[in-house]
Scaffold this active site. Structure first.
Site, mmCIF file in Angstrom:
data_model
loop_
_atom_site.group_PDB
_atom_site.id
_atom_site.type_symbol
_atom_site.label_atom_id
_atom_site.label_comp_id
_atom_site.label_asym_id
_atom_site.label_seq_id
_atom_site.Cartn_x
_atom_site.Cartn_y
_atom_site.Cartn_z
ATOM 1 N N SER A 142 52.735 3.317 18.768
ATOM 2 C CA SER A 142 51.557 3.725 18.002
ATOM 3 C C SER A 142 50.463 4.297 18.903
ATOM 4 O O SER A 142 49.407 4.688 18.411
ATOM 5 C CB SER A 142 50.984 2.523 17.234
ATOM 6 O OG SER A 142 51.866 2.089 16.230
ATOM 7 N N THR A 164 47.518 -3.539 24.815
ATOM 8 C CA THR A 164 47.680 -2.219 25.411
ATOM 9 C C THR A 164 46.330 -1.898 26.029
ATOM 10 O O THR A 164 45.411 -2.704 25.962
ATOM 11 C CB THR A 164 48.086 -1.220 24.301
ATOM 12 O OG1 THR A 164 49.329 -1.651 23.738
ATOM 13 C CG2 THR A 164 48.247 0.203 24.780
ATOM 14 N N GLY A 219 45.684 -1.644 20.306
ATOM 15 C CA GLY A 219 45.581 -2.232 18.978
ATOM 16 C C GLY A 219 46.849 -2.154 18.161
ATOM 17 O O GLY A 219 46.813 -2.374 16.954
ATOM 18 N N GLY A 220 47.995 -1.804 18.780
ATOM 19 C CA GLY A 220 49.235 -1.744 18.030
ATOM 20 C C GLY A 220 49.142 -0.755 16.892
ATOM 21 O O GLY A 220 48.618 0.350 17.035
#
Length: 575
Positions: free
Chosen positions: A450, A378, A469-470
């Site tokens: 997230s 992301t 970073g999920g």
């Protein structure tokens, strides 16, 4: 075990004390009318930061610059985001202090079904269908978000904000360290796609570092978007090309899917933390709720009198509980009832705090619920302009290089956000993330995210931050806020060594050398399992504005110091 009955009962007790987000948002507007001494942008790629600064020099505001940076990142960071994906724009307007969350998250196709990825014979997920290829792709939302932000909040025509990226696509952008590192995950899948291979590979292989990459198709799509707005992407020739390409490959997209896509303006999640107003992401992001829960749990302790070991232990335990709630209750608020006010109420945080032992880890097995790990595929950028307008933006295509599929003639990768749904309750997705029915696939539904773009407004400083970073996004933003509380600069907050716990797996993930031997031994003595990861994670971008003297600062994560860029311009030259 379900916690919903417990929450319903708690709601009756807490109802009188529920916070009022609109009231807090008005408090966050207290600095409206103040101006910084310049502008600042921090993004994950220098070429994108420069595009944003160019638009500010043309007379654009932070929202025009956000469009420019977003479009540029989609070109130069195809592994992380793009107009084939989606994103969240958290905006704060200087003139009146208005805060708004622009939801450009992808949507499931209208023909999607709850069990579309399950083998009818076994009832189990079919391998890789949510990762590679046409079924993995949800309907993109980022182009619509760019149009909406420009039209509703920008100062310049959309075409002017897109111009720097159009020039970059036509003249060539530089293939860098992060592009190279992430392509290792996906080279074979990219090579197998007839649209992606000629666009992103050289002779079927990963390009050499520093290779000049041109993308005239991407430039043409942006020109149409700038000229025709929403219809330039979601209707007409480009829409037809996308639908025909996806369906020919075996996908479900229709022209109605694209024509019916809409950006949603949502009220940001707003809460108080140590005398500051935190403005952050509401559902379908899980990040804001987890951020609020964690920080409000910690606010119940006399932080200054706690040892470093105590503070770390308490932070881990607070995250453990917030991530448990994330798995059980959260999904697209247009489809499921998410008890946002209750989950973010300080009284609910007090109840969670009461279950924390001050010197012993709580085994996650005693806290029913499920969640796990996502990868950092992301991107985020933060902007403050010289008028005090603010943009905190996180965008994604999910896995590195999305679904590894480019419809020939479009110049961009499609996402694989269908993998962010719970394909089957209790079954992990590509990142090990497990969900429940609240995040089940449904036609037109947005998958849970997230992504946690955040703005923190204090008496003496405004901070803008976020990161990829999920599921680790949330713990990194928590660390960033706490570091800024302690007086860290923008760069120091971005560089903070990472420590993460997300309920399951029941372990504390740390970057190499993030903890001293003494701290690590102290945590282990309290029952925490420490796992040192071989790689760093995240790519935090922080901008700060000092309200006492007007100074602005930009910090790009030094983990990618040869790629990202924090840039400031002094003297109010953009006013």
């Amino acid at each position: 075990m379900s916690f919903r009955p417990m929450l319903v009962a708690a709601a009756l007790v807490l109802a009188a004390g529920l916070s009022a987000p609109t009231s807090l948002a008005r408090e966050a507007a207290s600095s409206a009318g103040q101006r910084p001494d310049g502008a600042a942008i921090a993004s994950a790629n220098a070429q994108a930061t420069d595009a944003g600064m160019e638009v500010l020099r043309k007379g654009g505001n932070a929202f025009d610059a956000a469009v420019a940076v977003s479009a540029a990142l989609g070109l130069v960071e195809p592994e992380s985001s793009g107009i084939g994906g989606g994103g969240f724009f958290l905006l704060r307007r200087a003139s009146d202090g208005k805060v708004v969350f622009v939801d450009g998250r992808e949507r499931a196709p209208l023909a999607a079904t709850r069990d579309m990825f399950l083998d009818p014979a076994t009832g189990e997920p079919r391998p890789r269908q949510t990762i590679d290829g046409p079924l993995a792709a949800a309907i993109p939302g980022l182009p619509a978000a760019l149009v909406h932000v420009s039209k509703t909040y920008g100062r310049l025509p959309l075409a002017e904000s897109l111009a720097p990226t159009i020039a970059l696509a036509e003249n060539g952008w530089t293939f860098g360290d992060k592009n190279l590192a992430m392509m290792g995950w996906r080279e074979a899948a990219l090579a197998a796609d007839p649209g992606a291979a000629p666009l992103l590979l050289v002779d079927g292989k990963t390009p050499a570092l520093g290779t000049r990459m041109r993308n005239p198709d991407y430039a043409e799509v942006l020109k149409r978007l700038g000229r025709d707005g929403f219809d330039g992407f979601y209707r007409g020739d480009i829409a037809t090309r996308l639908v025909d390409g996806v369906r020919a490959a075996g996908g479900l997209w229709t022209l109605d899917d694209l024509a019916q896509y809409r950006v949603v303006e949502r009220e940001p999640l707003v809460f108080q933390h140590r005398g500051k107003t935190v403005i952050t992401a509401p559902p379908p992001s899980s990040g804001g709720i987890a951020l609020a829960q964690t920080l409000q749990i910690l606010d119940g302790y006399d932080w200054s009198k706690r040892s470093e070991l105590d503070r770390l232990h308490l932070r881990i335990e607070a995250m453990r509980r917030a991530y448990r709630d994330r798995a059980v209750f959260l999904g697209d608020p247009d489809f499921v009832d998410v008890p946002v006010e209750l989950l973010t109420n300080p009284a609910y945080a007090a109840g969670l705090r009461a279950g924390i032992h001050p010197e012993k880890a709580t085994p996650s097995a005693l806290l029913p619920g499920v969640t796990a790990l996502e990868r950092p595929d992301t991107t985020h950028f933060s902007i403050v302009d010289a008028d005090g307008n603010i943009a905190s933006v996180t965008q994604t295509v999910n896995l590195p290089y999305g679904n590894a599929m480019v419809i020939p003639g479009t110049g961009f990768l499609l996402n694989n956000e269908m993998d962010d749904f719970s394909v089957k309750a209790g079954v992990p997705n590509a990142f090990g993330l497990v969900g429940d029915d609240a995040n089940a696939i449904a036609p037109g539904k947005r998958p849970l995210s997230s992504m946690t773009p955040t703005i923190v407004v204090g008496d003496d400083q405004i901070a803008v931050l976020g990161t990829p970073g999920g599921s680790r996004i949330i713990s990194m933003v928590i660390q960033g806020v706490l570091a800024l509380d302690a007086g860290a600069s923008a760069l120091e907050a971005a560089a903070e060594p990472r420590v993460h716990h997300q309920y399951l797996p029941d372990e504390v993930s740390i970057e190499k050398d993030a903890l001293s031997p003494e701290l690590r031994a102290g945590l282990e003595a309290r029952g925490h399992v420490i796992k040192e990861e071989p790689r760093t994670w995240g790519n935090m971008q922080v901008v700060t504005w000092d309200l006492t003297d007007g100074d602005v600062d930009a910090g790009a994560d030094p983990r990618w110091k040869t790629v990202g860029k924090g840039s400031t311009q002094d003297g109010g030259i953009f006013r």
